[in-house]
Design a protein around this motif. Structure first.
Motif, PDB file in Angstrom:
ATOM      1  N   ALA A 127       3.391  10.027   5.604  1.00  0.00           N
ATOM      2  CA  ALA A 127       2.094  10.270   6.234  1.00  0.00           C
ATOM      3  C   ALA A 127       1.321   8.965   6.401  1.00  0.00           C
ATOM      4  O   ALA A 127       0.843   8.641   7.496  1.00  0.00           O
ATOM      5  N   VAL A 128       1.212   8.210   5.309  1.00  0.00           N
ATOM      6  CA  VAL A 128       0.471   6.946   5.370  1.00  0.00           C
ATOM      7  C   VAL A 128       1.134   5.995   6.345  1.00  0.00           C
ATOM      8  O   VAL A 128       0.471   5.364   7.182  1.00  0.00           O
ATOM      9  N   GLY A 129       2.477   5.948   6.287  1.00  0.00           N
ATOM     10  CA  GLY A 129       3.216   5.057   7.167  1.00  0.00           C
ATOM     11  C   GLY A 129       2.977   5.413   8.633  1.00  0.00           C
ATOM     12  O   GLY A 129       2.738   4.541   9.468  1.00  0.00           O
ATOM     13  N   ALA A 130       3.006   6.712   8.948  1.00  0.00           N
ATOM     14  CA  ALA A 130       2.803   7.143  10.332  1.00  0.00           C
ATOM     15  C   ALA A 130       1.399   6.749  10.812  1.00  0.00           C
ATOM     16  O   ALA A 130       1.232   6.225  11.911  1.00  0.00           O
ATOM     17  N   VAL A 131       0.405   6.996   9.952  1.00  0.00           N
ATOM     18  CA  VAL A 131      -0.975   6.656  10.321  1.00  0.00           C
ATOM     19  C   VAL A 131      -1.108   5.146  10.555  1.00  0.00           C
ATOM     20  O   VAL A 131      -1.676   4.708  11.563  1.00  0.00           O
ATOM     21  N   VAL A 132      -0.551   4.382   9.637  1.00  0.00           N
ATOM     22  CA  VAL A 132      -0.648   2.928   9.756  1.00  0.00           C
ATOM     23  C   VAL A 132       0.058   2.449  11.017  1.00  0.00           C
ATOM     24  O   VAL A 132      -0.469   1.643  11.781  1.00  0.00           O
ATOM     25  N   GLU A 133       1.250   3.004  11.258  1.00  0.00           N
ATOM     26  CA  GLU A 133       2.029   2.553  12.407  1.00  0.00           C
ATOM     27  C   GLU A 133       1.276   2.850  13.698  1.00  0.00           C
ATOM     28  O   GLU A 133       1.157   1.992  14.583  1.00  0.00           O
ATOM     29  N   MET A 134       0.722   4.058  13.796  1.00  0.00           N
ATOM     30  CA  MET A 134       0.068   4.452  15.040  1.00  0.00           C
ATOM     31  C   MET A 134      -1.293   3.776  15.195  1.00  0.00           C
ATOM     32  O   MET A 134      -1.664   3.343  16.281  1.00  0.00           O
ATOM     33  N   ALA A 135      -2.035   3.709  14.102  1.00  0.00           N
ATOM     34  CA  ALA A 135      -3.415   3.221  14.213  1.00  0.00           C
ATOM     35  C   ALA A 135      -3.489   1.705  14.323  1.00  0.00           C
ATOM     36  O   ALA A 135      -4.357   1.174  15.011  1.00  0.00           O
ATOM     37  N   ALA A 136      -2.578   1.017  13.630  1.00  0.00           N
ATOM     38  CA  ALA A 136      -2.753  -0.429  13.555  1.00  0.00           C
ATOM     39  C   ALA A 136      -1.536  -1.212  14.036  1.00  0.00           C
ATOM     40  O   ALA A 136      -1.643  -2.052  14.930  1.00  0.00           O
ATOM     41  N   LEU A 137      -0.382  -0.906  13.463  1.00  0.00           N
ATOM     42  CA  LEU A 137       0.759  -1.793  13.680  1.00  0.00           C
ATOM     43  C   LEU A 137       1.220  -1.833  15.130  1.00  0.00           C
ATOM     44  O   LEU A 137       1.628  -2.861  15.646  1.00  0.00           O
ATOM     45  N   ARG A 138       1.122  -0.690  15.817  1.00  0.00           N
ATOM     46  CA  ARG A 138       1.573  -0.605  17.199  1.00  0.00           C
ATOM     47  C   ARG A 138       0.887  -1.666  18.066  1.00  0.00           C
ATOM     48  O   ARG A 138       1.460  -2.179  19.011  1.00  0.00           O
ATOM     49  N   ARG A 139      -0.361  -1.936  17.736  1.00  0.00           N
ATOM     50  CA  ARG A 139      -1.111  -2.932  18.511  1.00  0.00           C
ATOM     51  C   ARG A 139      -0.712  -4.358  18.151  1.00  0.00           C
ATOM     52  O   ARG A 139      -1.176  -5.313  18.771  1.00  0.00           O
ATOM     53  N   LEU A 140       0.077  -4.494  17.104  1.00  0.00           N
ATOM     54  CA  LEU A 140       0.329  -5.832  16.571  1.00  0.00           C
ATOM     55  C   LEU A 140       1.717  -6.381  16.905  1.00  0.00           C
ATOM     56  O   LEU A 140       1.995  -7.549  16.680  1.00  0.00           O
ATOM     57  N   TYR A 141       2.595  -5.527  17.447  1.00  0.00           N
ATOM     58  CA  TYR A 141       3.975  -5.968  17.641  1.00  0.00           C
ATOM     59  C   TYR A 141       4.058  -7.230  18.490  1.00  0.00           C
ATOM     60  O   TYR A 141       4.861  -8.110  18.230  1.00  0.00           O
ATOM     61  N   ASP A 142       3.193  -7.295  19.519  1.00  0.00           N
ATOM     62  CA  ASP A 142       3.298  -8.421  20.444  1.00  0.00           C
ATOM     63  C   ASP A 142       2.375  -9.579  20.068  1.00  0.00           C
ATOM     64  O   ASP A 142       2.346 -10.589  20.770  1.00  0.00           O
ATOM     65  N   ARG A 143       1.598  -9.411  19.018  1.00  0.00           N
ATOM     66  CA  ARG A 143       0.698 -10.492  18.617  1.00  0.00           C
ATOM     67  C   ARG A 143       1.457 -11.466  17.732  1.00  0.00           C
ATOM     68  O   ARG A 143       2.563 -11.193  17.261  1.00  0.00           O
ATOM     69  N   ASP A 144       0.831 -12.646  17.486  1.00  0.00           N
ATOM     70  CA  ASP A 144       1.564 -13.592  16.641  1.00  0.00           C
ATOM     71  C   ASP A 144       1.388 -13.232  15.159  1.00  0.00           C
ATOM     72  O   ASP A 144       0.612 -12.355  14.794  1.00  0.00           O
ATOM     73  N   HIS A 145       2.155 -13.930  14.332  1.00  0.00           N
ATOM     74  CA  HIS A 145       2.244 -13.532  12.922  1.00  0.00           C
ATOM     75  C   HIS A 145       0.935 -13.669  12.179  1.00  0.00           C
ATOM     76  O   HIS A 145       0.654 -12.917  11.257  1.00  0.00           O
ATOM     77  N   ALA A 159       0.835  -1.205   0.000  1.00  0.00           N
ATOM     78  CA  ALA A 159       0.000   0.000   0.000  1.00  0.00           C
ATOM     79  C   ALA A 159       0.868   1.252   0.000  1.00  0.00           C
ATOM     80  O   ALA A 159       0.494   2.277  -0.580  1.00  0.00           O
ATOM     81  N   LEU A 160       2.037   1.163   0.656  1.00  0.00           N
ATOM     82  CA  LEU A 160       2.942   2.310   0.662  1.00  0.00           C
ATOM     83  C   LEU A 160       3.493   2.552  -0.740  1.00  0.00           C
ATOM     84  O   LEU A 160       3.654   3.696  -1.177  1.00  0.00           O
ATOM     85  N   TYR A 161       3.782   1.464  -1.422  1.00  0.00           N
ATOM     86  CA  TYR A 161       4.225   1.521  -2.820  1.00  0.00           C
ATOM     87  C   TYR A 161       3.149   2.200  -3.671  1.00  0.00           C
ATOM     88  O   TYR A 161       3.428   3.104  -4.454  1.00  0.00           O
ATOM     89  N   MET A 162       1.897   1.763  -3.464  1.00  0.00           N
ATOM     90  CA  MET A 162       0.777   2.351  -4.207  1.00  0.00           C
ATOM     91  C   MET A 162       0.627   3.832  -3.857  1.00  0.00           C
ATOM     92  O   MET A 162       0.409   4.667  -4.745  1.00  0.00           O
ATOM     93  N   ALA A 163       0.776   4.159  -2.559  1.00  0.00           N
ATOM     94  CA  ALA A 163       0.663   5.560  -2.143  1.00  0.00           C
ATOM     95  C   ALA A 163       1.715   6.399  -2.862  1.00  0.00           C
ATOM     96  O   ALA A 163       1.430   7.504  -3.333  1.00  0.00           O
ATOM     97  N   GLY A 164       2.938   5.854  -2.957  1.00  0.00           N
ATOM     98  CA  GLY A 164       3.998   6.570  -3.659  1.00  0.00           C
ATOM     99  C   GLY A 164       3.632   6.818  -5.114  1.00  0.00           C
ATOM    100  O   GLY A 164       3.801   7.926  -5.634  1.00  0.00           O
ATOM    101  N   ALA A 165       3.106   5.790  -5.770  1.00  0.00           N
ATOM    102  CA  ALA A 165       2.764   5.917  -7.189  1.00  0.00           C
ATOM    103  C   ALA A 165       1.636   6.927  -7.391  1.00  0.00           C
ATOM    104  O   ALA A 165       1.685   7.756  -8.302  1.00  0.00           O
ATOM    105  N   TYR A 166       0.628   6.882  -6.518  1.00  0.00           N
ATOM    106  CA  TYR A 166      -0.488   7.816  -6.673  1.00  0.00           C
ATOM    107  C   TYR A 166      -0.071   9.251  -6.373  1.00  0.00           C
ATOM    108  O   TYR A 166      -0.483  10.183  -7.065  1.00  0.00           O
ATOM    109  N   ALA A 167       0.766   9.419  -5.335  1.00  0.00           N
ATOM    110  CA  ALA A 167       1.240  10.772  -5.024  1.00  0.00           C
ATOM    111  C   ALA A 167       2.029  11.316  -6.211  1.00  0.00           C
ATOM    112  O   ALA A 167       1.886  12.476  -6.599  1.00  0.00           O
ATOM    113  N   MET A 168       2.828  10.454  -6.812  1.00  0.00           N
ATOM    114  CA  MET A 168       3.587  10.824  -8.002  1.00  0.00           C
ATOM    115  C   MET A 168       2.649  11.256  -9.135  1.00  0.00           C
ATOM    116  O   MET A 168       2.807  12.321  -9.724  1.00  0.00           O
ATOM    117  N   ALA A 169       1.648  10.416  -9.399  1.00  0.00           N
ATOM    118  CA  ALA A 169       0.733  10.686 -10.512  1.00  0.00           C
ATOM    119  C   ALA A 169       0.000  12.004 -10.290  1.00  0.00           C
ATOM    120  O   ALA A 169      -0.092  12.843 -11.195  1.00  0.00           O
TER     121      ALA A 169
END
Lengths: 307, 388
Positions: A75-93, A43-53
């Motif tokens: 921006a997208v990375g920060a939102v994703v990290e704070m909103a979702a990923l932070r809760r996932l570090y200690d969960r299983d894969h 999604a970050l790759y896609m965000a880069g491409a769309y921002a470029m376009a």
């Protein structure tokens, strides 16, 4: 085999390889250091491409597009990290895979809401729009040469960062033993954020420079994400060097397989079988490579993790 | 006894109720409205709804309700929504459907329910041949026809050596087979790439090495955007003229831009056709949606016009599937493509045109009609259809 064709295909393989490296470097660091499987990397790759376009359409400036892509990914990375990923570090894969897969769906739909389902157009900058004759009679698109140059430059920069700086030392340490790094008093949260930002920026850069080559459309991150996962598994999780070698390896195998395997098969099995099996086998080649690597060296070619 | 009779009468009445109470026409419109190919479904639907507008909002004068359903490009989802449309919503007719694999899956349930289907896009060869049905009508074309038209054009042009490419799936292989049905020259290479492959540099290098007189490809949707851009960037367009089908069209052209200039395709319709029905369609489509209509929109529009004529002819019996199907078979309507008639298999016999993508004096990239390639072109499968 025609040497000119082989050379061109080698360049094509190199170009695919460096693109994959930009994606894989970020993903392998996040996976290796943070222990997080982030399928939303595409999604970050896609965000880069769309921002470029969007930026190129508005300003006509390619460099502004790249800057916008990096900002968008941050921006997208920060939102994703704070909103979702932070809760996932200690969960299983499995939880991480499920949650980040959900993020893929969200981002694809969001992009569709903002820009619509149709693909966007990005021009190649005029200075790079032609072809260059590498040797007499072997024209090669100038833009693809530029992609190779950028990829190699970024790889060099990353090498210096990882091998020569304090941040790089912490990254290497984090990849090989995360608990010990934390125990030594390093702010592991800050390190996570730095690593995640770095990975996001690289993915966005890949998306931005892919935009003039590829169709900028919702879901464009997934095919490249799959290849990237193959690369980091082959290269060894957490290892930048492994990602680089594996990305080039996968790039070459995929390109050469597509280019020459059907023809070689035709010599062996006859045209009918080759036509039926060749394309399928060529597209499977990288997965076969991964299977072989996993069987022989389950930790990947350059394993970073020791404990 | 009296009570029993009363119950029976009530039961019969209840059973008969839906039929008698139904004075409205219910149309199920099934297409792909999500995923990367959602634009195609949306174009079909927009064309179809413009056709409904032109019928005054009432097909054949009957109050009309259109139920829009997304098949998600999944055959099993297609079957689910079609079952729902038939059993719960009790639709009288179904239209739409972008992809042939979805059409193949829903063909059986629709035929068994005797619900007429007007395809606005997919025209798979089995339904044109052995599996043809009196309830199936193509307002679009048979899948092979555009490929055949390009093959025919290169054959009559006297092109000797070609290079062919398509994605490695049924429609890709069918497409190139259709091309070769009318092209008898030498095929230097026939390359099938992975579906949704983003990068074609390896194949483009093969084309350069093979030095063909022309290249023919079939890359629908996003694949076509990737392929055409990379073909132009590799500087191949001038050396090896690019011909394609379903690759450069109104849905992909905005993203291909100037990369598509100088390429050729074949189609049953283009927005510069001079007939009155087409002119009215193009003008009103622009007015309603603010953009030029695609061939997909034209097909959706023709599906609606065909349905309008069929319902009108069937009159009060339009809600009976068999009666509506019989009326559709005979229906006369002004197609945007000009002359249109059904073959024995309910697929159209129609003309095909060569279409060139050019850059106009105003800097706009557009597609222009370069004349008829195929007059009254019938598909290759009608002879296998048992219907007469």
């Amino acid at each position: 085999m025609d040497p000119v064709l082989v050379l061109t295909q080698a360049l094509n393989g190199l170009q695919l390889g460096v693109m994959l490296f930009l994606m894989a470097a970020g993903l392998t660091l996040v996976f290796g250091i943070m222990g997080l499987i982030n399928l939303a990397h595409g999604a970050l790759y896609m965000a880069g491409a769309y921002a470029m376009a969007a930026t190129v359409a508005a300003t006509d400036s390619f460099l502004a597009g790249i800057a916008a892509a990096l900002l968008a990914a941050a921006a997208v990375g920060a939102v994703v990290e704070m909103a979702a990923l932070r809760r996932l570090y200690d969960r299983d894969h499995l939880d991480q895979v499920l949650a980040t897969f959900g993020l893929i769906l969200c981002f694809n739909e969001l992009v569709r809401l903002i820009w619509g389902p149709a693909a966007l157009f990005v021009t190649v900058p005029p200075a790079l729009s032609g072809t260059v004759e590498i040797f007499a009679g072997v024209p090669y698109p100038a833009y693809r040469l530029a992609v190779i140059a950028v990829g190699i430059a970024v790889a060099g920069g990353l090498y210096l960062l990882i091998a020569r700086t304090r941040l790089g030392m912490l990254i290497r340490a984090g990849a090989s033993n995360r608990t010990m790094v934390a125990a030594l008093g390093v702010d592991i949260r800050l390190l996570y954020t730095a690593v995640f930002a770095l990975g996001a920026a690289l993915a966005a850069l890949a998306g931005a420079i892919a935009a003039p080559l590829l169709s900028v459309e919702p879901g464009m991150g997934e095919p490249v994400l799959i290849l990237t996962l193959v690369v980091i598994v082959v290269g060894g999780i957490g290892s930048i060097r492994g990602a680089f070698v594996a990305a080039l390896l996968i790039g070459f195998i995929d390109t050469m397989g597509r280019a020459f395997l059907p023809a070689m098969l035709r010599e062996v099995t006859g045209p009918a079988t080759a036509a039926a099996v060749g394309p399928a086998l060529a597209s499977m080649l990288i997965y076969l490579t991964m299977a072989v690597v996993l069987a022989v060296r389950p930790q990947g070619l350059f394993a970073a993790r020791t404990g | 006894m009296r009570k029993l009779v009363a119950t029976a009468v009530a039961g019969v009445l209840a059973a008969a109720m839906p039929a008698t109470a139904q004075d409205a026409l219910k149309v199920g419109f099934v297409a792909t409205f999500s995923g990367p190919n959602a634009a195609l479904g949306e174009h079909l639907y927009q064309g179809f709804m413009l056709g409904l507008d032109h019928a005054g909002g009432k097909f054949g004068g009957m109050a009309t309700e259109v139920l829009k359903e997304d098949d998600q490009l999944k055959p099993d989802v297609g079957v689910q929504v079609v079952r729902k449309l038939i059993e719960r919503d009790k639709v009288d007719v179904v239209s739409g459907v972008v992809f042939s694999n979805v059409m193949m899956a829903i063909h059986k349930p629709l035929t068994e329910a005797k619900t007429p289907m007007i395809s606005a896009n997919a025209g798979p060869s089995p339904i044109a041949g052995k599996l043809c049905s009196p309830y199936f009508f193509a307002a679009s074309w048979q899948n092979d026809q555009s490929h055949e038209a390009v093959g025919r054009h290169l054959q009559t042009k006297g092109v000797g050596r070609v290079f062919l490419m398509a994605p490695n799936y049924q429609a890709g292989r069918d497409g190139l087979a259709g091309f070769k049905r009318y092209f008898k020259g030498e095929v230097l290479g026939e390359v099938y790439t992975t579906v949704n492959q983003p990068d074609y540099s390896a194949e483009l290098a093969q084309i350069r090495a093979a030095k063909p007189e022309a290249v023919y490809v079939f890359y629908p949707g996003g694949m076509g955007v990737n392929f055409v851009k990379q073909y132009a960037q590799a500087g191949l367009t001038k050396e090896f003229p690019l011909y394609s089908a379903f690759t450069v069209d109104a849905t992909t052209l905005p993203a291909q831009g100037e990369a598509a200039v100088g390429t050729f395709t074949a189609a049953f319709w283009s927005d510069d056709l001079a007939n009155a029905a087409s002119k009215r369609f193009v003008a009103d489509y622009r007015k309603k949606y603010g953009s030029a209509p695609s061939t997909y929109a034209a097909q959706g529009y023709d599906a609606a016009r065909l349905l309008d004529a069929g319902v009108k002819a069937a009159g009060a019996k339009a809600t009976d599937g068999t009666a509506l199907a019989a009326a559709l078979k005979q229906a006369k309507f002004e197609s945007v493509r000009g002359p249109f008639r059904f073959n024995t298999n309910n697929f159209p016999i129609h003309d095909f045109y060569l279409i060139e993508t050019v850059k106009g004096d105003d800097g706009q990239v557009r597609q222009v009609n370069r004349g008829v390639v195929f007059k009254d072109h019938a598909d290759a499968y009608a002879s296998q259809c048992p219907m007469k």
